[in-house]
Design a protein around this motif. Sequence first.
Motif, PDB file in Angstrom:
ATOM      1  N   GLY A 198      49.206  38.560 -45.059  1.00  0.00           N
ATOM      2  CA  GLY A 198      48.014  37.762 -45.225  1.00  0.00           C
ATOM      3  C   GLY A 198      46.725  38.528 -45.002  1.00  0.00           C
ATOM      4  O   GLY A 198      46.659  39.438 -44.168  1.00  0.00           O
ATOM      5  N   VAL A 199      45.709  38.146 -45.761  1.00  0.00           N
ATOM      6  CA  VAL A 199      44.388  38.760 -45.681  1.00  0.00           C
ATOM      7  C   VAL A 199      43.334  37.664 -45.716  1.00  0.00           C
ATOM      8  O   VAL A 199      43.492  36.652 -46.408  1.00  0.00           O
ATOM      9  N   VAL A 200      42.253  37.878 -44.968  1.00  0.00           N
ATOM     10  CA  VAL A 200      41.074  37.023 -45.066  1.00  0.00           C
ATOM     11  C   VAL A 200      39.918  37.869 -45.576  1.00  0.00           C
ATOM     12  O   VAL A 200      39.686  38.980 -45.094  1.00  0.00           O
ATOM     13  N   VAL A 201      39.205  37.339 -46.567  1.00  0.00           N
ATOM     14  CA  VAL A 201      37.988  37.961 -47.074  1.00  0.00           C
ATOM     15  C   VAL A 201      36.817  37.101 -46.619  1.00  0.00           C
ATOM     16  O   VAL A 201      36.708  35.935 -47.018  1.00  0.00           O
ATOM     17  N   CYS A 202      35.970  37.646 -45.768  1.00  0.00           N
ATOM     18  CA  CYS A 202      34.813  36.902 -45.258  1.00  0.00           C
ATOM     19  C   CYS A 202      33.621  37.166 -46.167  1.00  0.00           C
ATOM     20  O   CYS A 202      33.119  38.288 -46.227  1.00  0.00           O
ATOM     21  N   GLY A 203      33.175  36.137 -46.852  1.00  0.00           N
ATOM     22  CA  GLY A 203      32.019  36.256 -47.730  1.00  0.00           C
ATOM     23  C   GLY A 203      32.412  36.307 -49.185  1.00  0.00           C
ATOM     24  O   GLY A 203      33.243  37.125 -49.584  1.00  0.00           O
ATOM     25  N   ALA A 204      31.810  35.418 -50.005  1.00  0.00           N
ATOM     26  CA  ALA A 204      32.105  35.367 -51.435  1.00  0.00           C
ATOM     27  C   ALA A 204      30.910  35.827 -52.257  1.00  0.00           C
ATOM     28  O   ALA A 204      30.647  35.307 -53.338  1.00  0.00           O
ATOM     29  N   GLY A 205      30.175  36.811 -51.715  1.00  0.00           N
ATOM     30  CA  GLY A 205      29.162  37.493 -52.505  1.00  0.00           C
ATOM     31  C   GLY A 205      29.824  38.523 -53.398  1.00  0.00           C
ATOM     32  O   GLY A 205      31.061  38.587 -53.482  1.00  0.00           O
ATOM     33  N   PRO A 206      29.034  39.379 -54.072  1.00  0.00           N
ATOM     34  CA  PRO A 206      29.630  40.354 -54.991  1.00  0.00           C
ATOM     35  C   PRO A 206      30.684  41.250 -54.339  1.00  0.00           C
ATOM     36  O   PRO A 206      31.766  41.454 -54.905  1.00  0.00           O
TER      37      PRO A 206
END
Length: 373
Positions: A183-191
């Motif tokens: 599992g991975v979390v990506v913080c932030g949905a900017g570019p």
Amino acid sequence: MTKSKGDRVPLEVSHPNPSLQVTADHKLKTVDTPVYPPNPGEVLVHIKASGICGSDIHFWKTGRIGSLVFEGDCTIGHEASGIVLQCGEGVDHLKPGDRVAVEPGAPYERCFLCDDGRYNLCEDVEFAGVYPYEGTIQRYKNHPAKWLHKLPDNVTFAEGALLEPLSVVMHGIKTVGLSLGRGVVVCGAGPIGLIALAAARASGAHPIVVTDIEPSRLAFAKDFVPSCIAYEVDRTKDAQGNAEAIRALFGSGEYVAPETILECTGVESSVCTAAYTARRGGTVIVIGVGKPIMNNLPFMHIALAEIDLRFINRYRDTWPPAIACLSGGILDLKKLVSHVFPLENAEDALHLCADTRNGSIKVLVVDEQEASV
């Protein structure tokens, strides 16, 4: 890039050279600047596409990022691609007409870091768009030939401009490592976050949760990578509260908690949330650019859980594999381009980017002119 223009005579060019500059007193201006022949080892490039980065906005609004300070007027921009117009003495691997992507940093190459291959840490790097080095939001730019990379025919100029943010993400992923089925979390949905999301998916990470405070950006993320799970950050909760809610999306138990967090905002509260979200022994890689000092990081939690808190500075050795990712269809980033402005309206592009209410993702400044020397 640093050599004095000296007695060099400006070239006669087919079109003027409008250059978008940030001033030392935080203003924007467009100036027609002279175009000089390339020095030995340099190439004159007609910039066809240049992306706008959050750092360009930071330099405009605040005049600095950490120790990087705008002390005078400077042409901004560093995400670019274009066409070779003229080659300086000693350049033999490029020729006029070649389509190239611009790797914006030219390191000193005579320090111990460069000798060790870690040229992204060179303190004497000449980085396009960082005062006093001329950036890419202009029509004509001289750049060291070594730091130009040929584009295959199936990679557009727009995609070539996306290679720089892709390189940031690739350096972060290489630094931290991703595991198939973990599992991975990506913080932030900017570019940067969206590119990290796509790269994590391509790397085999699963499940993937992407977080943001803006529902519209999360909706875009779901459309961009349908298999991801979107989490809207709850502003009424603290870092631990949001971390608990994010962890719940992975199921119960410490083992299934996310092993890796790609923190792409640089915002202190998000970094804290990331630290609480990672499983014990997990890794948080901060890819985003934040404020110079953070005072509230959960030090003892990070220590007791042996969270590996890591950081990156730009990238190194990423352009060839990044080009391969786009050329080979491993990643398709074209959807990220939300707005396109002609070079003559570059100031409007900066203003649109600076206002989050406009809903921009990646804004490009392009030049359709058939420029020549």
